[in-house]
Design a protein around this motif. Structure first.
Motif, mmCIF file in Angstrom:
data_model
loop_
_atom_site.group_PDB
_atom_site.id
_atom_site.type_symbol
_atom_site.label_atom_id
_atom_site.label_comp_id
_atom_site.label_asym_id
_atom_site.label_seq_id
_atom_site.Cartn_x
_atom_site.Cartn_y
_atom_site.Cartn_z
ATOM 1 N N VAL A 39 0.849 -1.200 0.000
ATOM 2 C CA VAL A 39 0.000 0.000 0.000
ATOM 3 C C VAL A 39 0.881 1.246 0.000
ATOM 4 C CG1 VAL A 39 -1.654 1.332 1.386
ATOM 5 C CG2 VAL A 39 -1.952 -1.144 1.121
ATOM 6 N N PHE A 40 1.936 1.233 0.827
ATOM 7 C CA PHE A 40 2.835 2.381 0.892
ATOM 8 C C PHE A 40 3.578 2.563 -0.434
ATOM 9 C CE2 PHE A 40 6.825 4.497 2.342
ATOM 10 C CZ PHE A 40 6.242 5.685 2.747
ATOM 11 N N LYS A 41 3.962 1.448 -1.061
ATOM 12 C CA LYS A 41 4.661 1.530 -2.345
ATOM 13 C C LYS A 41 3.762 2.157 -3.410
ATOM 14 C CE LYS A 41 7.066 -1.286 -5.775
ATOM 15 N NZ LYS A 41 7.481 -2.634 -6.160
ATOM 16 N N ARG A 42 2.501 1.736 -3.449
ATOM 17 C CA ARG A 42 1.553 2.310 -4.421
ATOM 18 C C ARG A 42 1.336 3.789 -4.157
ATOM 19 N NH1 ARG A 42 -2.060 -0.628 -7.610
ATOM 20 N NH2 ARG A 42 -3.578 0.997 -7.204
ATOM 21 N N LEU A 43 1.277 4.187 -2.869
ATOM 22 C CA LEU A 43 1.135 5.604 -2.521
ATOM 23 C C LEU A 43 2.355 6.368 -3.018
ATOM 24 C CD1 LEU A 43 -0.551 7.752 -0.874
ATOM 25 C CD2 LEU A 43 1.051 7.291 0.993
ATOM 26 N N ARG A 44 3.543 5.854 -2.710
ATOM 27 C CA ARG A 44 4.804 6.502 -3.096
ATOM 28 C C ARG A 44 4.901 6.674 -4.614
ATOM 29 N NH1 ARG A 44 8.458 2.637 -1.529
ATOM 30 N NH2 ARG A 44 8.788 1.967 -3.655
ATOM 31 N N GLN A 45 4.390 5.700 -5.359
ATOM 32 C CA GLN A 45 4.453 5.739 -6.821
ATOM 33 C C GLN A 45 3.316 6.553 -7.444
ATOM 34 O OE1 GLN A 45 4.510 1.539 -7.672
ATOM 35 N NE2 GLN A 45 6.751 1.432 -7.530
ATOM 36 N N GLY A 46 2.419 7.058 -6.617
ATOM 37 C CA GLY A 46 1.313 7.877 -7.121
ATOM 38 C C GLY A 46 0.281 7.067 -7.875
ATOM 39 N N LYS A 47 0.111 5.806 -7.503
ATOM 40 C CA LYS A 47 -0.808 4.923 -8.237
ATOM 41 C C LYS A 47 -2.233 4.943 -7.711
ATOM 42 C CE LYS A 47 2.620 1.924 -10.236
ATOM 43 N NZ LYS A 47 3.067 0.566 -10.470
ATOM 44 N N TYR A 48 -2.480 5.653 -6.630
ATOM 45 C CA TYR A 48 -3.852 5.785 -6.135
ATOM 46 C C TYR A 48 -4.469 7.044 -6.736
ATOM 47 C CZ TYR A 48 -2.986 2.227 -2.584
ATOM 48 O OH TYR A 48 -2.703 1.064 -1.942
ATOM 49 N N GLY A 49 -5.757 6.984 -6.983
ATOM 50 C CA GLY A 49 -6.457 8.172 -7.468
ATOM 51 C C GLY A 49 -6.509 9.237 -6.384
ATOM 52 N N ILE A 50 -6.215 10.455 -6.760
ATOM 53 C CA ILE A 50 -6.235 11.568 -5.799
ATOM 54 C C ILE A 50 -7.663 12.097 -5.726
ATOM 55 C CG2 ILE A 50 -5.373 13.883 -5.321
ATOM 56 C CD1 ILE A 50 -2.785 13.002 -6.796
ATOM 57 N N GLU A 51 -8.232 12.058 -4.521
ATOM 58 C CA GLU A 51 -9.628 12.425 -4.333
ATOM 59 C C GLU A 51 -9.814 13.862 -3.833
ATOM 60 O OE1 GLU A 51 -11.829 8.908 -2.448
ATOM 61 O OE2 GLU A 51 -9.707 8.523 -1.998
ATOM 62 N N ALA A 52 -8.742 14.453 -3.297
ATOM 63 C CA ALA A 52 -8.835 15.828 -2.779
ATOM 64 C C ALA A 52 -7.462 16.481 -2.863
ATOM 65 C CB ALA A 52 -9.332 15.818 -1.342
ATOM 66 N N ARG A 53 -7.483 17.814 -2.917
ATOM 67 C CA ARG A 53 -6.223 18.557 -3.082
ATOM 68 C C ARG A 53 -6.265 19.820 -2.227
ATOM 69 N NH1 ARG A 53 -2.376 19.787 -7.357
ATOM 70 N NH2 ARG A 53 -2.037 22.040 -7.436
ATOM 71 N N LEU A 54 -5.139 20.116 -1.590
ATOM 72 C CA LEU A 54 -4.980 21.349 -0.822
ATOM 73 C C LEU A 54 -3.711 22.033 -1.310
ATOM 74 C CD1 LEU A 54 -5.700 23.242 1.566
ATOM 75 C CD2 LEU A 54 -4.313 21.751 3.015
ATOM 76 N N ASP A 55 -3.835 23.287 -1.724
ATOM 77 C CA ASP A 55 -2.684 24.050 -2.210
ATOM 78 C C ASP A 55 -2.346 25.123 -1.174
ATOM 79 O OD1 ASP A 55 -0.771 25.553 -3.542
ATOM 80 O OD2 ASP A 55 -1.846 25.527 -5.444
ATOM 81 N N LEU A 56 -1.124 25.075 -0.642
ATOM 82 C CA LEU A 56 -0.701 25.997 0.408
ATOM 83 C C LEU A 56 0.264 27.076 -0.080
ATOM 84 C CD1 LEU A 56 -0.209 23.413 3.274
ATOM 85 C CD2 LEU A 56 -2.129 24.969 2.934
ATOM 86 N N HIS A 57 0.407 27.214 -1.403
ATOM 87 C CA HIS A 57 1.267 28.281 -1.919
ATOM 88 C C HIS A 57 0.785 29.630 -1.405
ATOM 89 C CE1 HIS A 57 2.648 25.439 -5.146
ATOM 90 N NE2 HIS A 57 3.787 26.032 -4.795
ATOM 91 N N ARG A 58 1.726 30.489 -1.080
ATOM 92 C CA ARG A 58 1.469 31.860 -0.635
ATOM 93 C C ARG A 58 0.689 31.932 0.683
ATOM 94 N NH1 ARG A 58 1.715 31.596 -5.794
ATOM 95 N NH2 ARG A 58 2.605 33.121 -7.190
ATOM 96 N N HIS A 59 0.812 30.915 1.517
ATOM 97 C CA HIS A 59 0.180 30.931 2.835
ATOM 98 C C HIS A 59 1.253 31.098 3.903
ATOM 99 C CE1 HIS A 59 -3.186 29.190 0.642
ATOM 100 N NE2 HIS A 59 -3.938 29.441 1.688
#
Length: 193
Positions: free
Chosen positions: A79-99
């Motif tokens: 599970v960790f390997k798949r996460l590290r490789q970006g193989k799971y679908g991303i369901e949510a996103r948070l962008d912290l640029h300029r915070h």
């Protein structure tokens, strides 16, 4: 009894004092009207602020090009390997640029809470590398705090720096634990097979 010197000294001290208007005097149990709704609202705001337990103190600094990774015990290696490789679908996103760090702290806490309420398993947090900051001492501050905060959140099972096409070292994949509802749904799916 006061002698004449004390009386004149007292008179000098209280000269110019005006008595209070009757509406300004509150004696006994008839104190000023209290706005209990405003007090209750202030207490709820303070309580909500207190829920955010993410630390604001010292953080171990990471460098802009450091890889962030963390896995709780119990998370399977596959599970960790798949996460590290970006193989799971991303369901949510948070962008912290300029915070600021304070803003990022609030957003990360709220984002985690939202993800858990909506049964989101995998998300990405874009924190930036912080390598464009002119002051070398303040480089990668958000990244450093993300590294600490995600470890403090019980809902976070694992995280790893993202693949290049998802932001690379300026973003991190986050694996949240399953909610009780998601566990029951999985159990029911497997029972129907």
């Amino acid at each position: 009894m006061m002698d004449e010197d004390e009386t004149s000294l007292f008179a000098q001290e209280v000269a110019g004092i005006k008595p209070l208007e009757k509406s300004e005097v509150y004696l006994g149990k008839k104190g000023p009207m209290v706005d209990f709704a405003a007090r209750q609202k202030a207490a709820l705001i303070a309580k909500e602020a207190d829920r955010n337990h993410l630390s604001q103190d010292y953080v171990e600094k990471v460098e802009p090009n450091d890889v962030l990774e963390y896995k709780r015990s119990g998370v399977q290696d596959g599970v960790f390997k798949r996460l590290r490789q970006g193989k799971y679908g991303i369901e949510a996103r948070l962008d912290l640029h300029r915070h600021t760090v304070a803003q990022a702290r609030e957003h990360v806490y709220q984002f985690t809470d939202d993800c858990m309420r909506h049964d989101i398993r995998v998300a990405i947090i874009v924190h930036g590398k912080g390598d464009r900051t002119p002051d070398p001492d303040s480089q990668a501050m958000i990244k450093s705090h993300i590294n600490k905060w995600l470890r403090e959140l019980d809902a976070v099972m694992a995280f790893h720096s993202a693949q290049r096409h998802h932001g690379g070292l300026g973003a991190v994949y986050v694996l949240f634990k399953k909610t009780e509802k998601a566990r029951l749904d999985d159990w029911e799916k497997h029972q129907k097979r």
